[in-house]
Design an enzyme around this catalytic site. Structure first.
Site, PDB file in Angstrom:
ATOM      1  N   ALA A  66       0.844  -1.188   0.000  1.00 40.13           N
ATOM      2  CA  ALA A  66       0.000   0.000   0.000  1.00 40.13           C
ATOM      3  C   ALA A  66       0.885   1.245   0.000  1.00 40.13           C
ATOM      4  O   ALA A  66       2.067   1.183   0.346  1.00 40.13           O
ATOM      5  CB  ALA A  66      -0.901   0.010   1.230  1.00 40.13           C
ATOM      6  N   GLY A 112      -0.652  -5.107   0.962  1.00 40.88           N
ATOM      7  CA  GLY A 112      -1.878  -5.022   0.182  1.00 40.88           C
ATOM      8  C   GLY A 112      -1.792  -5.738  -1.151  1.00 40.88           C
ATOM      9  O   GLY A 112      -2.808  -6.176  -1.691  1.00 40.88           O
ATOM     10  N   GLU A 115      -2.478  -9.281  -0.360  1.00 43.02           N
ATOM     11  CA  GLU A 115      -3.894  -9.348  -0.002  1.00 43.02           C
ATOM     12  C   GLU A 115      -4.783  -9.303  -1.241  1.00 43.02           C
ATOM     13  O   GLU A 115      -5.798  -9.996  -1.321  1.00 43.02           O
ATOM     14  CB  GLU A 115      -4.241  -8.225   0.968  1.00 43.02           C
ATOM     15  N   GLU A 135       3.360  -5.915   7.494  1.00 40.16           N
ATOM     16  CA  GLU A 135       2.708  -4.844   8.247  1.00 40.16           C
ATOM     17  C   GLU A 135       3.191  -4.710   9.689  1.00 40.16           C
ATOM     18  O   GLU A 135       3.283  -3.587  10.210  1.00 40.16           O
ATOM     19  CB  GLU A 135       1.183  -5.036   8.217  1.00 40.16           C
TER      20      GLU A 135
END
Length: 259
Positions: A66, A112, A115, A135
């Site tokens: 991200a 992300g 994900e 993360e």
């Protein structure tokens, strides 16, 4: 619709979405997430599109994570809303799409990015791909479904290890864990994906959409067996079922209308 961060290409019944932020290693920012939502929504509504591929531009990254600069100063409330909206409009949205989505992981798939790949119906990786959820090294946890989908795909223990260590795994290890279905060279990635997509497109798109729902329900607080029974029954009312069974009895190739 004109997009700034993604490219969409359609070739017969196959559509390809390419996340096109190479200078940022295709990192997901809010604008890209919103564009991906619109892209997937449009393609899913297109009756001519039977399979969607998603990949990243270049050969370094699928999605490197991200865009941290967008949320580094967020409050508790803002952080919660960021995760909730992202899951709603992209990650859960893709997982529940009627059209099959295959992730072509052509490099780094971190945070992300992993994900997003996990939200797709299955994954093919290049041999240079590296995957992980880093993360916790930033003082946060995966917020786009990573804590849920990774254990579903590879088991609780290994998922816990990867999340806690913020480590990365190779494409081959990902394959051994069941995270990706195939590992190939960059040159082989699109041909293999196209071949698999072709096999999918030979089958009933209506039946496939119902199978997606039944499989997904087995991982929720829903009785997947009941969903299977319901959707199995619903298939009997479709034109695809009539065509498929008739073609079988007549010993010919089915021409599914997708209805």
């Amino acid at each position: 619709m004109t997009f700034e961060n993604i490219l969409i290409e359609k070739n017969n019944q196959l559509a390809t979405i390419t996340i096109n932020r190479p200078k940022k290693l295709n990192a997901l920012n809010k604008a890209t997430i919103e564009e991906l939502h619109e892209g997937f929504k449009t393609l899913d509504a297109d009756a001519d599109v039977k399979v969607i591929l998603i990949t990243g531009s270049g050969e370094k990254a699928f999605v490197a994570g991200a865009d941290i600069s967008e949320f580094s100063n967020f409050s508790v409330e803002e952080g919660g809303k960021l995760a909730a909206k992202g899951q709603e409009i992209l990650f859960d949205f893709v997982e529940n799409l009627n059209t099959p989505v295959i992730a072509l992981v052509n490099g780094f798939a971190l945070g992300g990015g992993l994900e997003l790949a996990m939200a797709c119906h299955f994954r093919i990786a290049t041999d240079n791909a590296r995957m992980g959820l880093p993360e916790t090294s930033l003082g946060v946890i995966p917020g786009y479904g990573g804590t849920q989908r990774l254990p579903q795909l590879i088991g609780k223990g290994k998922a816990m290890e990867l999340i806690m260590t913020a480590g990365m795994i190779s494409a081959e290890e990902a394959k051994s864990l069941g995270l990706v279905n195939y590992v190939v060279s960059q040159e082989e990635l699109l041909p293999l994906a196209t071949k698999i997509a072709g096999k999918i497109m030979n089958n009933s798109s209506v039946a496939i959409s119902k199978a997606i729902k039944a499989v997904n329900d087995s991982f929720r607080n829903v009785n997947g067996f009941e969903t299977e029974v319901t959707e199995f029954g619903n298939c009997f009312g479709t034109e695809d079922f009539k065509e498929g069974t008739t073609a079988f009895l007549e010993k010919r190739k089915a021409e599914f209308p997708g209805k």
